[in-house]
Design a protein around this motif. Structure first.
Motif, PDB file in Angstrom:
ATOM      1  N   GLY A  99      51.572  56.346  28.717  1.00  0.00           N
ATOM      2  CA  GLY A  99      51.144  56.427  30.105  1.00  0.00           C
ATOM      3  C   GLY A  99      52.223  56.015  31.092  1.00  0.00           C
ATOM      4  O   GLY A  99      53.309  55.581  30.705  1.00  0.00           O
ATOM      5  N   PHE A 100      51.888  56.141  32.375  1.00  0.00           N
ATOM      6  CA  PHE A 100      52.852  55.839  33.432  1.00  0.00           C
ATOM      7  C   PHE A 100      52.897  54.329  33.691  1.00  0.00           C
ATOM      8  O   PHE A 100      51.863  53.681  33.779  1.00  0.00           O
ATOM      9  N   ILE A 101      54.116  53.775  33.758  1.00  0.00           N
ATOM     10  CA  ILE A 101      54.278  52.349  34.048  1.00  0.00           C
ATOM     11  C   ILE A 101      55.117  52.226  35.313  1.00  0.00           C
ATOM     12  O   ILE A 101      56.239  52.734  35.369  1.00  0.00           O
ATOM     13  N   ARG A 102      54.574  51.548  36.317  1.00  0.00           N
ATOM     14  CA  ARG A 102      55.336  51.343  37.546  1.00  0.00           C
ATOM     15  C   ARG A 102      56.334  50.203  37.362  1.00  0.00           C
ATOM     16  O   ARG A 102      56.097  49.292  36.566  1.00  0.00           O
ATOM     17  N   ALA A 103      57.445  50.287  38.105  1.00  0.00           N
ATOM     18  CA  ALA A 103      58.439  49.220  37.992  1.00  0.00           C
ATOM     19  C   ALA A 103      59.293  49.161  39.236  1.00  0.00           C
ATOM     20  O   ALA A 103      59.507  50.172  39.909  1.00  0.00           O
ATOM     21  N   ASN A 104      59.758  47.939  39.562  1.00  0.00           N
ATOM     22  CA  ASN A 104      60.705  47.780  40.667  1.00  0.00           C
ATOM     23  C   ASN A 104      62.110  48.162  40.243  1.00  0.00           C
ATOM     24  O   ASN A 104      62.900  48.655  41.022  1.00  0.00           O
ATOM     25  N   LYS A 105      62.405  47.860  38.951  1.00  0.00           N
ATOM     26  CA  LYS A 105      63.746  48.126  38.457  1.00  0.00           C
ATOM     27  C   LYS A 105      63.660  48.691  37.046  1.00  0.00           C
ATOM     28  O   LYS A 105      62.797  48.268  36.264  1.00  0.00           O
TER      29      LYS A 105
END
Lengths: 407, 116
Positions: free
Chosen positions: A217-223
């Motif tokens: 699945g999609f994982i959000r991240a800042n970096k």
């Protein structure tokens, strides 16, 4: 240990958790090899980041971390590389106690042979450069080599051995241990290590990182830090970035285990052979890369033949030995044979790749400066020269000459 | 180890050939006007495709002619070789075995770390 032996080793505790990915992380590292796990470790330890994930499409250390010949040295010619690899060697020297996990770092010395006039000049120049950078490196005469490695045939071969450079602090380490050691300690600090999770697409929006689409699945991240060796460029492509990398198979092979016969590492660029002996007694032999791009973890037989030919000429005593295993790893090679540890045009997207044929030795150093780059949004002074910008400015770090064997 | 079909000499062992990297790379026009970044693209950056890849080979120890080749870099299977001035075969003429950017084909990759 005795208890576990009696019940068939079924009840050993897990060395790290296997969590499901969260929805959001401060930093995602793509690639669960030594460099990637080390990056997560230093991000958590030195930069106080708490919410970190490492995603890996296979198992930890199953890529090039487990496919190299584990040689460690820092005798590189140019200042920029010498500083980077020496930083790494210094970290290796304390790594077992830092991690409280034995990485079996053995400083048995590393020798680079000279077979002709040009080799002698090149190697002596490199020794001087090393000494100016405070790196231990010295010239060995033929007699001194014979004393250290009595089985070597120095005279009766097409390219006789004329001398060698020697770095006493160089040596070898255990490949799995570095991945497992970093993984255990990173896991203890709360890093989520997610195996069997393939990165499918790096998602960006208006020049900023959004996250990573994965097989879980999609994982959000800042970096996001991409540390995927041979596959770094295909992942970069999903974010619209073209990296100056070419992926090729690099092979190695090991012999049947024998009694201790060689207690140092010997490399020869001119006749294309390098060898060391593992603690189990196997000779660990490194071969070359194939001439063509490929992602098949095999490599061509002609490459093995070339290496074995040189081995048998240099060490006639190995002529009747049997080889046990052969394998290939996909290495990503830069035009200047130096790595890329860099920011990119996309905010929050970082690359640590291009280690080519010699990344293992740099594992802790690379991870350490890459963690700095990710945390501070700017390179550490040690990796400033290894930016992507150098391919535009033309300020390359040409280290073809310092490779163990010509590739 | 590959067996490569030279369009002039026929099937020969790979040891007779040298690899020339990506095919169909065009040198940019107007070299005095273009930016450093555009030069960098041309000088240093080549496609590093996993899957169907267009590349050049030269029959060094044979007719010494350059030719182009379509090879699947995920299995090393050579799909087509053609003369250097022949039109570039279309990508859709070939079956792509790799579903995801860093995926592995069912057969022939040698990578066993990834669950199929």
């Amino acid at each position: 240990m005795a208890k576990n032996a009696f019940n068939g080793h079924k009840d050993w505790p897990k060395m790290w958790r296997s969590p499901e990915p969260r929805e959001f992380y401060d930093a995602i590292i793509i690639g669960g090899g030594g460099h990637g796990l080390g990056t997560a470790y230093y991000l958590a330890k030195e930069h106080g980041l708490k919410n970190i994930a490492v995603i890996e499409k296979g198992w930890l250390g199953g890529g090039n971390t487990g496919r190299n010949t584990t040689i460690i040295r820092s005798n590189y010619l140019w200042d920029d590389s010498a500083h980077l690899y020496e930083h790494s060697l210094k970290l290796w020297e304390n790594l077992s106690s830092d991690l409280n996990y034995n990485v079996m770092f053995s400083q048995r010395g590393v020798m680079n042979l000279a077979h002709n006039e040009h080799d002698i000049k090149e190697i002596k120049r490199r020794i001087s450069a090393n000494n100016l950078n405070g790196i231990d490196s010295l010239w060995l005469s033929k007699e001194e080599i014979q004393k250290k490695v009595p089985i070597m045939n120095t005279d009766n071969l097409r390219y006789p051995v004329l001398g060698a450079s020697y770095q006493p602090r160089g040596g070898t380490a255990r490949h799995d241990a570095i991945a497992w050691g970093f993984a255990m300690r990173a896991d203890e600090m709360g890093v989520d290590i997610i195996q069997n999770c393939e990165a499918l697409q790096i998602k960006t929006k208006n020049g900023k990182i959004e996250g990573v689409e994965t097989s879980k699945g999609f994982i959000r991240a800042n970096k996001v830090g991409v540390v995927a060796s041979g596959h770094s460029s295909v992942l970069a492509e999903t974010a619209g970035i073209r990296l100056p990398l070419q992926s090729k198979p690099l092979q190695a092979l090991v012999s049947e285990p024998i009694k201790p016969i060689i207690d140092t590492v010997v490399m020869s660029s001119a006749v294309h052979a390098y060898v060391s002996q593992s603690d189990k007694g196997e000779l660990v032999i490194g071969a070359g890369t194939d001439s063509y791009n490929s992602f098949t973890q095999r490599g061509g037989f002609d490459i093995i033949e070339e290496t074995i030919r040189a081995m048998v000429e240099l060490y006639p005593v190995f002529g009747k030995m049997k080889m046990l295993r052969q394998w290939g790893g996909i290495v990503d090679i830069c035009p200047d044979a130096s790595p890329i540890i860099s920011k990119s045009d996309i905010e929050g997207l970082f690359f640590n790749c291009g280690w080519g044929t010699g990344g293992f030795k740099a594992t802790p150093g690379s991870a350490n400066v890459f963690a700095h780059t990710i945390a501070k949004n700017e390179p550490h002074q040690i990796n400033a020269a290894f930016s992507l910008e150098r391919f535009v400015s033309g300020k390359l770090v040409d280290e073809h000459g310092a490779a163990a064997v010509a590739h | 180890m590959l067996i490569i079909e030279c369009p002039y000499c026929g099937r020969r062992d790979q040891s007779e050939f040298s690899n020339g990297g990506e095919a169909h790379v065009k040198r940019p026009d107007g070299s005095s006007e273009i930016s450093d970044r555009e030069w960098s693209e041309y000088v240093f950056i080549r496609s590093n495709t996993k899957g169907i890849f267009y590349e050049r080979w030269v029959h060094s120890h044979g007719c010494r002619k350059w030719f182009n080749c379509v090879r699947d870099t995920s299995t090393d299977e050579i799909l087509k070789t053609y003369k250097i001035d022949d039109t570039r075969p279309k990508l859709k003429d070939f079956k792509n075995l790799v579903d995801t950017p860093s995926g592995e084909p069912e057969l022939g990759s040698g990578n066993f770390t990834v669950k199929k």
